[in-house]
Design an enzyme around this catalytic site. Structure first.
Site, short mmCIF file in Angstrom:
data_model
loop_
_atom_site.label_atom_id
_atom_site.label_comp_id
_atom_site.label_asym_id
_atom_site.label_seq_id
_atom_site.Cartn_x
_atom_site.Cartn_y
_atom_site.Cartn_z
N ASP A 53 30.57 37.58 42.66
CA ASP A 53 31.46 37.99 43.76
C ASP A 53 31.97 39.41 43.50
O ASP A 53 32.68 39.66 42.53
CB ASP A 53 32.66 37.03 43.83
CG ASP A 53 33.59 37.36 44.98
OD1 ASP A 53 33.30 36.93 46.11
OD2 ASP A 53 34.59 38.08 44.76
N TYR A 58 36.48 46.78 45.19
CA TYR A 58 36.55 46.74 43.72
C TYR A 58 35.92 47.98 43.07
O TYR A 58 36.13 48.24 41.90
CB TYR A 58 35.86 45.48 43.15
CG TYR A 58 36.39 44.16 43.69
CD1 TYR A 58 37.61 44.08 44.37
CD2 TYR A 58 35.69 42.98 43.50
CE1 TYR A 58 38.08 42.89 44.86
CE2 TYR A 58 36.16 41.77 43.99
CZ TYR A 58 37.34 41.73 44.68
OH TYR A 58 37.80 40.54 45.17
N LYS A 83 32.28 42.33 50.21
CA LYS A 83 33.30 42.20 51.26
C LYS A 83 33.58 43.55 51.91
O LYS A 83 33.65 44.57 51.22
CB LYS A 83 34.60 41.65 50.68
CG LYS A 83 34.41 40.45 49.77
CD LYS A 83 35.71 39.85 49.29
CE LYS A 83 35.45 38.89 48.14
NZ LYS A 83 35.36 39.55 46.82
N HIS A 116 37.21 41.21 54.21
CA HIS A 116 38.08 40.98 53.04
C HIS A 116 39.48 40.48 53.42
O HIS A 116 40.01 39.56 52.82
CB HIS A 116 38.17 42.28 52.23
CG HIS A 116 38.48 42.07 50.78
ND1 HIS A 116 37.94 42.84 49.78
CD2 HIS A 116 39.27 41.17 50.16
CE1 HIS A 116 38.39 42.43 48.61
NE2 HIS A 116 39.22 41.41 48.82
N LEU A 200 42.19 30.41 38.73
CA LEU A 200 43.02 30.08 37.56
C LEU A 200 44.43 30.63 37.74
O LEU A 200 45.19 30.73 36.78
CB LEU A 200 42.39 30.69 36.29
CG LEU A 200 40.92 30.36 36.03
CD1 LEU A 200 40.39 31.14 34.82
CD2 LEU A 200 40.74 28.86 35.80
N ILE A 238 35.22 30.92 41.77
CA ILE A 238 34.69 32.16 41.18
C ILE A 238 35.65 32.70 40.11
O ILE A 238 36.19 33.81 40.25
CB ILE A 238 34.43 33.22 42.27
CG1 ILE A 238 35.64 33.32 43.25
CG2 ILE A 238 33.15 32.91 43.04
CD1 ILE A 238 35.55 34.52 44.22
N1 LIG Z 1 39.11 37.82 48.63
C1 LIG Z 1 40.19 38.25 48.01
O1 LIG Z 1 41.13 38.78 48.63
C2 LIG Z 1 40.29 38.10 46.53
C3 LIG Z 1 41.52 38.33 45.88
C4 LIG Z 1 41.57 38.17 44.50
C5 LIG Z 1 40.44 37.77 43.80
N2 LIG Z 1 39.25 37.58 44.45
C6 LIG Z 1 38.02 37.18 43.73
O2 LIG Z 1 38.30 36.02 42.96
C7 LIG Z 1 37.96 36.28 41.59
C8 LIG Z 1 38.81 35.47 40.64
O3 LIG Z 1 40.19 35.77 40.83
P1 LIG Z 1 41.06 36.64 39.79
O4 LIG Z 1 40.16 37.54 39.03
O5 LIG Z 1 42.18 37.26 40.55
O6 LIG Z 1 41.74 35.57 38.85
P2 LIG Z 1 41.31 34.25 38.03
O7 LIG Z 1 39.83 34.10 38.01
O8 LIG Z 1 42.15 33.15 38.54
O9 LIG Z 1 41.84 34.60 36.59
C9 LIG Z 1 41.32 35.68 35.86
C10 LIG Z 1 42.21 35.86 34.62
O10 LIG Z 1 42.10 34.71 33.78
C11 LIG Z 1 41.62 35.11 32.49
N3 LIG Z 1 40.70 34.05 32.02
C12 LIG Z 1 39.52 33.68 32.58
N4 LIG Z 1 38.97 32.66 31.88
C13 LIG Z 1 39.84 32.37 30.88
C14 LIG Z 1 39.82 31.42 29.83
N5 LIG Z 1 38.81 30.56 29.67
N6 LIG Z 1 40.88 31.39 28.96
C15 LIG Z 1 41.91 32.27 29.11
N7 LIG Z 1 41.97 33.20 30.09
C16 LIG Z 1 40.94 33.25 30.97
C17 LIG Z 1 40.94 36.44 32.69
O11 LIG Z 1 41.02 37.23 31.53
P3 LIG Z 1 39.75 37.97 30.84
O12 LIG Z 1 38.98 38.68 31.91
O13 LIG Z 1 40.41 38.89 29.86
O14 LIG Z 1 38.95 36.89 30.17
C18 LIG Z 1 41.79 37.05 33.81
O15 LIG Z 1 42.96 37.63 33.26
C19 LIG Z 1 38.18 37.79 41.48
O16 LIG Z 1 37.70 38.33 40.29
C20 LIG Z 1 37.54 38.26 42.75
O17 LIG Z 1 36.13 38.26 42.62
C21 LIG Z 1 39.17 37.73 45.81
#
Ligand SMILES: NC(=O)c1ccc[n+]([C@@H]2O[C@H](COP(=O)([O-])OP(=O)(O)OC[C@H]3O[C@@H](n4cnc5c(N)ncnc54)[C@H](OP(=O)(O)O)[C@@H]3O)[C@@H](O)[C@H]2O)c1
Length: 284
Positions: A53, A58, A83, A116, A200, A238
């Protein structure tokens, strides 16, 4: 190297009638810089992720593209989402930005292209016009499926009523603290696949005492519990990590199940808590 043994969810029928399938677990890349993206996505593809994704916003599509090329994987084995960025909603900007996305990713066809943010209250932008441009993009054959992100029920109803074309996906913030049950029932009625962003809770859910209690009881990690909850809730998920060992662990979620009591306890954590922006507050 092998693909992850997570199931795939049918998104839609593409323009040529083919069924478009999305691997239920993919890798998020928000806040991964373009330089870092190549290494991170290479690691993910080696671990077995086949769904990535990214987004124009980004600034890392080129890094994702370099990783795809370096992997040597067959194009049809990968599922790539990008997006449309907020400044690009007008037709000419959208078409031009898609050209740039395809060039950066070095792809001829994108698997899924999402709007987006809805930008429902932004002057000069009209949800329906943007969706009509997305339909034009679908018909051009450059993307296999189109969808939206951060759309509320009223946004979905407006674009579907005006065009008759249902988004394949709505990617929204969703996790046990924000289960979005009302939105998910609208998705079910319309036939929209729900995809969880920040699954998460940007890592914050991993210190929730109930999540830790369930993880300890089963002998897995808190992240594995939360990701398994998404999978068992029929959500596309994701999680993002830049650490290879975390990517590996996050994908190692098919060897255990959460029982009904665990699922109910996790569902009950819903407090309507957002870790990201509310869709109504984003404007160009
Ligand atoms: N459409 C939208 O508006 C929108 C908005 C936000 C996000 N997104 C998409 O959704 C994806 C996921 O959301 P997100 O990146 O905001 O947050 P997330 O996946 O909920 O959490 C990511 C965080 O958790 C940590 N993490 C991941 N696996 C872990 C584990 N096993 N143990 C401990 N910590 C862990 C990562 O750290 P490390 O990287 O240091 O491991 C990072 O700080 C994004 O990357 C993006 O592609 C879309």
């Amino acid at each position: 190297m092998c693909a992850l043994s997570v199931p795939a969810i049918a998104l839609t029928r593409g323009t040529n009638g083919e069924e478009v399938l999305v691997p239920q677990l993919g890798l998020g890349t928000y806040k991964v810089s373009d330089d870092e993206a190549e290494r991170v996505v290479c690691d993910a593809l080696e671990v077995g992720y086949r769904h990535i994704d990214t987004a124009q916003m980004y600034g890392n599509e080129a890094g994702v593209g370099r990783a795809i090329k370096a992997s040597g994987l067959a194009r049809q084995d990968l599922f790539i989402t990008s997006k449309l960025n907020n400044p690009n909603h007008r037709r000419e900007d959208a078409l031009r930005s898609l050209d740039a996305t395809m060039e950066a990713l070095d792809l001829e066809v994108l698997d899924l292209f999402l709007v987006h943010w809805p930008l429902a209250d932004s002057p000069g932008i009209d949800l329906v016009d943007t969706w009509r441009t997305m339909i034009e993009i679908l018909h051009s054959g450059r993307v296999r499926a189109i969808g939206v992100s951060n759309y509320q029920p009223e946004h979905l109803n407006r674009i579907v009523e005006a065009t008759g074309v249902v988004p394949a996906v709505n990617q929204v913030e969703l996790h046990p603290w924000l289960t979005q049950s009302e939105l998910r029932s609208v998705h079910e009625q319309l036939g929209v696949v729900t995809e969880s962003w920040s699954p998460l809770g940007r890592g914050r859910l991993l210190t929730d005492p109930k999540v830790i209690e369930i993880a300890d009881a089963i002998g897995v990690s808190p992240a594995q519990v939360v990701i398994r909850w998404h999978l068992q809730s029929s959500l596309v998920v994701i999680p993002k990590s830049t650490h290879r060992e975390r990517m590996t662990a996050n994908a190692d979620v098919v060897g255990f199940t959460l029982d009904d009591a665990h699922m109910t306890a996790l569902d009950a954590l819903d407090q309507g808590v957002r870790t990201g922006s509310h869709p109504d507050r984003i404007q160009v």
